[in-house]
Write a protein that holds these residues in place. Structure first.
Motif, short mmCIF file in Angstrom:
data_model
loop_
_atom_site.label_atom_id
_atom_site.label_comp_id
_atom_site.label_asym_id
_atom_site.label_seq_id
_atom_site.Cartn_x
_atom_site.Cartn_y
_atom_site.Cartn_z
N HIS A 2 -16.45 4.98 -4.67
CA HIS A 2 -17.13 4.01 -4.33
C HIS A 2 -16.80 2.94 -3.50
O HIS A 2 -17.34 1.62 -3.50
CB HIS A 2 -17.82 3.31 -5.66
CG HIS A 2 -18.72 4.66 -6.37
ND1 HIS A 2 -19.65 4.74 -6.00
CD2 HIS A 2 -18.47 4.79 -7.74
CE1 HIS A 2 -20.60 5.49 -6.60
NE2 HIS A 2 -19.65 5.67 -7.75
N THR A 3 -15.53 3.13 -2.82
CA THR A 3 -15.05 1.76 -2.30
C THR A 3 -14.75 2.41 -0.85
O THR A 3 -14.62 3.59 -0.40
CB THR A 3 -13.66 1.43 -2.80
OG1 THR A 3 -12.65 2.43 -2.85
CG2 THR A 3 -13.92 0.84 -4.30
N ARG A 4 -14.62 1.39 0.08
CA ARG A 4 -14.12 1.88 1.67
C ARG A 4 -12.83 1.87 1.62
O ARG A 4 -12.21 1.91 2.98
CB ARG A 4 -14.65 0.95 2.49
CG ARG A 4 -16.02 0.84 2.39
CD ARG A 4 -16.80 -0.12 3.59
NE ARG A 4 -18.25 -0.17 3.52
CZ ARG A 4 -18.95 -1.36 3.40
NH1 ARG A 4 -18.28 -2.38 3.65
NH2 ARG A 4 -20.38 -1.03 3.60
N ARG A 5 -11.87 1.75 0.63
CA ARG A 5 -10.56 1.67 0.68
C ARG A 5 -10.05 3.00 0.99
O ARG A 5 -10.74 4.26 0.51
CB ARG A 5 -9.74 0.99 -0.39
CG ARG A 5 -9.96 -0.23 -0.42
CD ARG A 5 -9.24 -0.84 -1.72
NE ARG A 5 -10.10 -1.96 -2.13
CZ ARG A 5 -10.60 -2.08 -3.40
NH1 ARG A 5 -10.10 -1.05 -4.39
NH2 ARG A 5 -11.27 -2.90 -4.05
N ARG A 6 -8.60 3.44 1.29
CA ARG A 6 -8.13 4.66 1.41
C ARG A 6 -7.70 4.95 -0.01
O ARG A 6 -7.16 4.03 -0.71
CB ARG A 6 -7.25 4.57 2.49
CG ARG A 6 -7.77 4.41 4.09
CD ARG A 6 -6.65 4.16 5.01
NE ARG A 6 -7.26 4.27 6.27
CZ ARG A 6 -6.95 3.62 7.70
NH1 ARG A 6 -5.60 3.06 7.16
NH2 ARG A 6 -7.42 3.23 8.50
N GLY A 7 -7.24 6.05 -0.11
CA GLY A 7 -6.60 6.72 -1.28
C GLY A 7 -5.22 6.36 -1.31
O GLY A 7 -4.63 5.92 -0.26
#
Length: 152
Positions: A2-7
């Motif tokens: 649910h986030t736009r961050r990378r893994g």
């Protein structure tokens, strides 16, 4: 999810087919210890960490699957010592309850309102996955049901 961050990247455990030579634990002892820890109230992930850190009769168990040929949850299934809720679902429900109570006390905390929405979405998705096998076929998630289930 649910986030736009990378893994996040991290190291992987090396692939192995048999336990290391320094770990000479008996599979029956490991299974007995797994069941014993489950009866004491430990979750499957906590059981794995305890076996890794403390071991069985002083010898650490680097990997339960390599030592016994079965995973911790398989061992618990065999001995009918599985928890009533899967561990991941239980942890997400606990987080959702904690977030809901926080948002009720702090109604202007919009970031945590969004976090609550995302967490409850994950819970509902997991309930759909587990419905019929691990949990009752007619189970539906709500705050009140989760609160009642997790009262221990």
């Amino acid at each position: 999810m649910h986030t736009r961050r990378r893994g996040s990247s991290g190291s992987d455990r090396p692939a192995a087919d048999d336990p290391p030579e320094w770990s000479d634990v008996d599979a029956d002892d490991v299974e007995a210890r797994v069941v014993e820890l489950a009866e004491q109230g430990y979750d499957p992930s906590q059981i794995g960490m305890k076996l890794r850190d403390e071991g069985v009769t002083g010898t650490p168990v680097p990997d339960v699957t390599l030592a016994t040929g079965k995973s911790v949850t398989d061992i618990l299934d065999e001995h009918e010592a599985t928890p009533e809720l899967p561990e991941d679902l239980r942890n997400l429900m606990t987080r959702a309850i904690r977030l809901r109570e926080h948002v009720q006390e702090n109604p202007q905390d919009h970031q945590n309102k969004r976090s609550l929405q995302n967490t409850e979405s994950k819970v509902r998705r997991l309930v759909t996955y587990y419905r019929g096998d691990e949990i009752a076929p007619d189970f539906t998630y709500s705050y009140d049901v989760a609160k009642e289930l997790l009262e221990d």
